[in-house]
Enzyme design. Structure first.
Site, PDB file in Angstrom:
ATOM      1  N   LYS B  96      13.846  -2.251  -3.619  1.00  0.00           N
ATOM      2  CA  LYS B  96      13.609  -1.437  -4.567  1.00  0.00           C
ATOM      3  C   LYS B  96      13.490   0.306  -4.715  1.00  0.00           C
ATOM      4  O   LYS B  96      13.289   0.632  -3.536  1.00  0.00           O
ATOM      5  CB  LYS B  96      12.217  -1.614  -4.348  1.00  0.00           C
ATOM      6  CG  LYS B  96      11.029  -0.836  -4.746  1.00  0.00           C
ATOM      7  CD  LYS B  96       9.274  -1.175  -4.076  1.00  0.00           C
ATOM      8  CE  LYS B  96       8.374  -0.386  -4.777  1.00  0.00           C
ATOM      9  NZ  LYS B  96       7.105  -0.672  -4.415  1.00  0.00           N
ATOM     10  N   GLY B 157      -1.758   2.497  -3.774  1.00  0.00           N
ATOM     11  CA  GLY B 157      -2.407   2.121  -3.032  1.00  0.00           C
ATOM     12  C   GLY B 157      -4.065   3.186  -3.480  1.00  0.00           C
ATOM     13  O   GLY B 157      -4.350   2.840  -2.471  1.00  0.00           O
ATOM     14  N   ALA B 184       2.176  -0.697  -8.373  1.00  0.00           N
ATOM     15  CA  ALA B 184       1.353   0.005  -7.582  1.00  0.00           C
ATOM     16  C   ALA B 184      -0.189   0.308  -8.889  1.00  0.00           C
ATOM     17  O   ALA B 184       0.177   0.306  -9.497  1.00  0.00           O
ATOM     18  CB  ALA B 184       2.261   1.319  -7.712  1.00  0.00           C
ATOM     19  N   GLY B 185      -0.712   0.416  -7.844  1.00  0.00           N
ATOM     20  CA  GLY B 185      -2.327   0.753  -8.696  1.00  0.00           C
ATOM     21  C   GLY B 185      -2.994  -0.634  -8.823  1.00  0.00           C
ATOM     22  O   GLY B 185      -4.422  -0.153  -9.701  1.00  0.00           O
ATOM     23  N   ASN B 206       0.003  -5.073  -3.100  1.00  0.00           N
ATOM     24  CA  ASN B 206       0.716  -5.217  -1.890  1.00  0.00           C
ATOM     25  C   ASN B 206      -1.613  -4.474  -1.379  1.00  0.00           C
ATOM     26  O   ASN B 206      -1.754  -5.500  -0.901  1.00  0.00           O
ATOM     27  CB  ASN B 206       1.006  -3.626  -1.023  1.00  0.00           C
ATOM     28  CG  ASN B 206       1.232  -3.973   0.077  1.00  0.00           C
ATOM     29  OD1 ASN B 206       0.611  -4.738   1.283  1.00  0.00           O
ATOM     30  ND2 ASN B 206       2.669  -3.764   0.734  1.00  0.00           N
ATOM     31  N   THR B 207      -1.778  -3.359  -1.230  1.00  0.00           N
ATOM     32  CA  THR B 207      -2.747  -3.051  -0.285  1.00  0.00           C
ATOM     33  C   THR B 207      -3.931  -4.123  -1.201  1.00  0.00           C
ATOM     34  O   THR B 207      -4.775  -3.962  -0.357  1.00  0.00           O
ATOM     35  CB  THR B 207      -2.810  -1.673  -1.527  1.00  0.00           C
ATOM     36  OG1 THR B 207      -2.095  -0.677  -1.042  1.00  0.00           O
ATOM     37  CG2 THR B 207      -4.148  -0.747  -0.040  1.00  0.00           C
TER      38      THR B 207
END
Lengths: 65, 257
Positions: B96, B157, B184-185, B206-207
């Site tokens: 990645k 995040g 992301a996001g 993830n987050t």
């Protein structure tokens, strides 16, 4: 000689990267190495001679996103 | 079935491994998500603590594919070197690729990204470039040899979902056959469902999972959202309209006025 390992100054007796890893407690660990910013594959660590002031990076798997 | 390079994955959810409350919660969250690929990273290891070794053991036991990232790299050289190190440690040619251009938004430096992608693709890496929704950048990344794209939803995040719907739809429409993972996001499962409903092949979270009050519960919620979004995409959503259309037939209605 004195080298930088992951940013910290360390005094070592080893003359090459492979021996330095053993001396510094990385024996048997899954790590990747770089010498002065250049990747050194595991198979080439024995041939990577160290000199005073060298910068060694020892990286291991870590959490990532 | 999701195809990313030569891998076929049943799950359209890829999961990050960072910022979980504990290793056991990470393990349970990966299982609950059904993810068959997780992102990992490389960081400095202490010869005394050897913390990375324990983490790697946990990930290996999960039996999933790993996607090593180049997170935190700001230059082409840094990213390429990190990719080499990741390939050796993790034993995969997947990477990645992140080349960060700006610290406040963690927006990719797309110029460096294309340059690094070209180098790595030529060296046989299977590159997953973390990019924006920009069409021309996408075209350059594909020319460089990338066969998967990972456009951002919004800054890493931030949990703000799909920030530029128009741009993401245009990207999807411009390259209909390129596997794309929205990365992301994404903050809540509805964001993930929306991405997949639009035809994006997968999402990387993830987050939103690791920082949820109950990460394992949230991982399961994302799995359901992604499955629902994909089913909706395959079923063909209706076209939105500006005016109402009665759903109950008007013909035959009684005159009771």
């Amino acid at each position: 000689m004195r080298i930088l390992v992951n940013g910290a100054s360390r005094e070592i007796r080893a003359a090459d990267l492979c021996a330095a890893l053993e001396e510094l407690g990385y024996g048997g660990a899954v790590v990747a190495t770089a010498l002065n910013g250049e990747f050194v594959p595991a198979a080439e660590r024995g041939a990577a001679r160290l000199a005073d002031g060298d910068r060694v990076e020892v990286l291991a798997p870590m959490q990532g996103g | 079935m999701l195809r990313l390079y030569d891998a076929e994955l049943r799950s359209r959810l890829l999961l990050g491994t960072a910022r979980y409350p504990s290793p056991s919660i990470l393990t349970e969250a990966v299982k609950a998500s059904g993810a068959q690929a997780v992102t990992v990273s490389l960081r400095r290891e202490s010869g005394g603590e050897r913390a990375g070794q324990g983490f790697w053991s946990i990930i290996r036991d999960l039996g999933v594919r790993v996607l090593p990232n180049t997170a935190g790299c700001h230059s082409v050289k840094e990213a390429v070197t990190t990719a080499h190190m990741g390939r050796e440690v993790f034993g995969t040619s997947w990477v990645k690729l992140e080349v960060i251009g700006e610290d406040e938004t963690l927006q990719p430096d797309v110029f460096g990204l294309v340059e690094a992608a070209r180098v790595l693709c030529q060296e046989g890496f299977e590159v997953f470039p973390y990019t924006t929704e920009d069409l021309i950048v996408a075209e350059r990344l594909l020319e460089a040899g990338c066969r998967v794209l990972m456009p951002w939803g919004s800054p890493i995040g931030s949990g703000r979902g799909l920030n530029n719907l128009f741009g993401l739809k245009a990207l999807r429409a411009r390259f209909p056959d390129v596997p794309m993972v929205v990365d992301a996001g994404i903050g809540v499962p509805s964001h993930a469902a929306q991405a997949v409903e639009l035809g994006f092949d997968a999402v990387l979270i993830n987050t939103a999972v690791s920082q949820a009050r109950d990460p394992v519960g949230m991982a399961g919620a994302f799995a359901q959202a992604v499955a629902a979004g994909r089913a909706a995409y395959e079923a063909g959503p209706m076209e939105p309209r500006d005016l109402a259309v009665p759903s109950t037939p008007v013909i035959g209605k009684a005159f009771l006025g």
